[in-house]
Design a protein around this motif. Sequence first.
Motif, short mmCIF file in Angstrom:
data_model
loop_
_atom_site.label_atom_id
_atom_site.label_comp_id
_atom_site.label_asym_id
_atom_site.label_seq_id
_atom_site.Cartn_x
_atom_site.Cartn_y
_atom_site.Cartn_z
N GLN A 18 70.78 -27.74 -14.38
CA GLN A 18 69.32 -27.87 -14.37
C GLN A 18 68.90 -29.29 -14.73
OE1 GLN A 18 67.11 -25.38 -13.52
NE2 GLN A 18 69.04 -24.45 -12.90
N SER A 19 69.62 -29.88 -15.71
CA SER A 19 69.20 -31.17 -16.24
C SER A 19 70.34 -32.18 -16.14
CB SER A 19 68.75 -31.00 -17.69
OG SER A 19 69.79 -30.50 -18.48
N LYS A 20 70.03 -33.43 -16.45
CA LYS A 20 71.03 -34.49 -16.34
C LYS A 20 72.12 -34.36 -17.42
CE LYS A 20 68.14 -38.00 -14.06
NZ LYS A 20 67.61 -39.40 -14.16
N LEU A 21 73.10 -35.25 -17.35
CA LEU A 21 74.26 -35.12 -18.25
C LEU A 21 73.90 -35.41 -19.71
CD1 LEU A 21 77.27 -34.60 -18.50
CD2 LEU A 21 77.71 -36.96 -17.82
N PHE A 22 73.04 -36.40 -19.94
CA PHE A 22 72.76 -36.78 -21.33
C PHE A 22 71.28 -36.72 -21.70
CE2 PHE A 22 76.76 -39.13 -20.36
CZ PHE A 22 77.57 -38.42 -21.22
N CYS A 23 70.45 -36.19 -20.81
CA CYS A 23 69.03 -36.04 -21.14
C CYS A 23 68.47 -34.85 -20.37
CB CYS A 23 68.25 -37.32 -20.82
SG CYS A 23 68.22 -37.75 -19.08
N ALA A 24 67.22 -34.49 -20.69
CA ALA A 24 66.64 -33.26 -20.14
C ALA A 24 65.98 -33.48 -18.78
CB ALA A 24 65.64 -32.68 -21.13
N CYS A 25 66.05 -34.69 -18.22
CA CYS A 25 65.43 -34.92 -16.92
C CYS A 25 66.00 -33.94 -15.89
CB CYS A 25 65.69 -36.34 -16.44
SG CYS A 25 64.72 -37.55 -17.33
N PRO A 26 65.12 -33.42 -14.99
CA PRO A 26 65.60 -32.46 -13.99
C PRO A 26 66.68 -33.07 -13.10
CG PRO A 26 63.19 -32.55 -14.02
CD PRO A 26 63.67 -33.66 -14.90
N THR A 37 63.03 -39.44 -14.71
CA THR A 37 63.57 -40.44 -15.65
C THR A 37 62.93 -40.26 -17.01
OG1 THR A 37 61.87 -42.05 -15.03
CG2 THR A 37 63.96 -42.18 -13.86
N CYS A 38 63.56 -40.82 -18.01
CA CYS A 38 63.04 -40.77 -19.38
C CYS A 38 63.70 -41.92 -20.15
CB CYS A 38 63.36 -39.42 -20.03
SG CYS A 38 65.08 -39.25 -20.52
N ARG A 50 72.51 -37.11 -25.21
CA ARG A 50 72.75 -35.75 -25.74
C ARG A 50 73.46 -34.96 -24.66
NH1 ARG A 50 67.90 -32.80 -26.89
NH2 ARG A 50 66.85 -33.92 -25.22
N LEU A 51 74.67 -34.59 -24.92
CA LEU A 51 75.53 -33.98 -23.89
C LEU A 51 75.07 -32.57 -23.50
CD1 LEU A 51 78.07 -34.07 -22.14
CD2 LEU A 51 79.40 -33.44 -24.14
N ASN A 52 75.01 -32.35 -22.20
CA ASN A 52 74.60 -31.08 -21.60
C ASN A 52 75.77 -30.08 -21.66
OD1 ASN A 52 73.93 -29.03 -19.82
ND2 ASN A 52 73.00 -30.42 -18.31
#
Lengths: 477, 481, 94
Positions: A18-26, A37-38, A50-52
């Motif tokens: 659902q989200s990127k590898l190290f952040c919550a971006c879709p 992006t964030c 932050r690891l998914n």
Amino acid sequence: MNYEVVIGLEVHVELHTQSKLFCACPNRFVPEPNVNTCPVCLGFPGALPRLNSEAVNLALSASLALNCKVASISYFDRKNYFYPDMPKGYQISQFFEPIGSNGFIDIEDDSGNPKRIRVGRVHMEEDAGKLVHSLAGDMSMVDYNRAGVPLIEIVTEPDLRSSGEARKYLEKLKSHLEYVRVSDCKMEEGSLRCDANISLRPKGSDKLGSKTELKNMNSFKAVEKSLEHEIKRQKKILDAGNLVVTQTLRWDDNSQQTVAMRGKLQAHDYRCFTDPELAPIVLTEEEIEKARVSLPEMAEARACRFVEEYGLPDYDAGVLTASRNVADYFEECLKVYNSPKAAGNWIMGELTAKLNSSGQEIEQCPFRPEHLAELLKMIDENVISGKIAKDVLEKSFESGKSPGQVVSDEGLLQISDQSELETIVDTILENNSDSVENYRSGKTKAIGFLVGQVMKETKGKANPQLVNELLKDKLKK
Amino acid sequence: MNLNEMTVVKTAEAVNNQEISARYLIERTLEQIKNNVKLNAFACTAGAEAFEQADAVDQKIKSGYSLPLAGIPLAVGDNIAYKELPTAYGSAAFRKFKPPFSAAAVEKLIGAGAVVVGKINTGDMGFSSHKALSPAGPVMNPWKENRISESPGSAALAARQCMLALESDSEGSLRQGASSCGMYGFRPTPGRVSRYGLNLSSGSYDQVGFAASTATDMGITFQATSGYDERDILTSVSREAGPKPDPNKAPGEITLAFSPECFDQLDSISAKHLKQFQAKCLDLGFKVVESSLKLLPEALKAFYIIAYAEASSSFARFDGIRFGTAAEADELEDLYYKTRKLTFGHEARRRSVFGTYILSKGNFEQYYQQALKVWTLVRQDFNNAMANCDFLVMPVVSGAAPSGIEENDFLQRIESDIFTAPVSMACLPSLALPAWQEDGLPAGIQLVGHPFSDEILLNVAEMINTETIFPDTDKSAWEEG
Amino acid sequence: MTNTRETLEKAIQVIKIEIDPEERNILHDDLIQFLEWLKPLKALDTSGVTPVRFSHVAVNAFRDDQALSCDLKEVRKAAPNFDEGFYTVPPIIE
């Protein structure tokens, strides 16, 4: 001279999260740039990775599906280099301790013999952004939507010996990864990307020749073609007594040849070291075992079972299990309909054709497995003819209505009422005295024409068997 | 009411009891900052935002709330993001930069009632230990002319320009500055306080820490800021709080260890004071033992190898594309070279280049990989030293506060971190607390605890109970009230 | 040119910072000093010692896989060159 071809493949696969590898971006494609992006994936000072957890689960499943040894401790490192599509000036990747190593995929070589291709490593890493160059040539533009999307990189040992083997390996790999639902593996859309290292050496030599790297191959066909092209190119060079220059080449789909890449030529010193901002991934034996046990039945095993359990021919079983979604569809249908051969034929024939022409995926199309079951039952019970069934499928597929609904809405019920059909048959016989003559004079083929006329009159709804019987009966008189 | 030497605890109590307003406190503080501007402690000061925050605090208290840090004037390190004020990261290229988010610790302190009065002048890219190297010039020590403070927050605190400072600590700048300004400087156990919003140069060693004027003040500040923060995933080790101090514990049940090797590394005057401090601890009833720390010089070397290597990589993100100031450039390479020259001062350039050198092919094994192995030995060294004690008592620096005016060579500056950098490397919580004065300048000692013993450590510091003395700076802004 | 000088010059190139000749000389002198200072560390016997990988003790510090879009107004304001949704840089020939 006779050469042996040596090919190793590096495949990057986007993980289906659902989200990127190290952040919550879709983690999904959007046409608008820099929307997903964030501060984390843009590398802002003070923003922390932050690891998914799902990315780790998928990388674990992929490693196990590729028969890898899973590391009990793995971690992330920084691969340092500057490029505008790399927001932090380093890519976070598993350099020292990949999650999976020493795996394999079994394929058939060009003569059909079984062959094992070793998978050296499977590691997680983040994707880079995308560069777009302005038409005026006055600037380049960066889109970071893809920056930070989770990838796994799957690296083979140099075990492949022909372009055909490379293609077979890729097909197998794609099937494996689809089966464990790690990725949708769409090469055309970039969710599976393949680079190849290729070199030639005199047959019998165990020393590797100097190699070239091939990039930008965006379909399996392109991989096969560009490898063939590169094999020929290198052969020519070697035959002329020259040395192959180690370089990176790009496959140009338009001109159908490999072109040397201008940028990214220099050998990088990536200065890799472990990223201190992330924690190690620790997997216990039990956790790895649990993941192994919960792997789905893979394509080959499933095909064997289809042959044994459903009595399907090898070919059908192979086609139906090539994609997990198709195989799932098939078995879902069999839960309520008990004729595997018919279900398989309809899936491989009518349904696949419809999916291809509409560009839809089987798991998303509105014509569900229970619809197919319903349709096939109606044929078996003479409610509709096979011919009408094709129209019903078409209409059901488009409207999402159940086949039963389509049949009743459109008045497609088969006419099996004898007296109703007799009236029609009589009219047809009256109006086609020539054919009746022909039949009676021994040209029995003429009956086909008459059946056709009845079907035409009834818009295909007449029960063909009954029409046949009635006609034969009446023509005897 | 004379607020001149009041603690955070007492001031917050006065605000909570509505004896004074947060607005009044902020007015006085901003005046005090203005009156002592020659210290150069602030990179920028707050205006309307601070009064808005103060009014919000006053409003909350009127409606019945009580806040642990009600109205406390807070100074924030300029390498820590605060979205209401420019955050320059100690870089000329970021002078007007407003980050899109605030650091977790800033948010927590504001949530507890503190009011940000300004961003404190940080060294080149946050490398504050390396002294006199801020693009805005050095921060002066309020105790003595021509002396600097390695922790601008402690200088501001000693000059009563704030009551609390939030800063970073890597090689030990926070502890060193607190020591040379007579204040308390705390570096918590890694993972206890979120680092979200701190511009990390070394992910291994940079921590968020605090300067305060008493151990009790430090205790409530730590309480207000520690704990799990989902934006800094490494705080997951803090899902449970550290062991709580036992209020009934007597000094006799606590063992403090002094290391003979530390004495060896000190100049004779500092060594004499440390001996006296050791005697004081005995007088207070603590058990005092000896513990050997054999690898301080090696630890310092390994620390710098790793810190330089990490800095070279962490600061690669400053490329002039997504934030900051971009240099005019026709070519990509030009954009990198010029922007990065604009962004980094000499110290940041040195760290980037030396770090790259260290990580280069051929050097990686002999320097970086070796440093990682020495790190293991350093951990063992500290483990052994702490096996038979509750706390290590160590010096902070040898000698007095450094002068920022004379040009001393960079190795000398590194060498002054011999007591603090190894503690950072050992990943232990450490508090600098005032211990003695010499020639008109204060000096502190470090109380170093076992991992996650932060609360107990601050509690023991209270038991040592040194009196906080403030320098003789202009405090007219406070005395008017 | 000495080996150290050469590696230093390469490092400056790799890390992409414009540094004038005078400062390069200072950096070179400092580097020589620094490497000299590190000699005892290089000589330390560390055979059989496992390197430390992390300063912290966290393991498996994960985030749940939930997508969340970010408010980009302030983030984009930080960009020195932003045009029609793109971050822009001087032209790159690939």
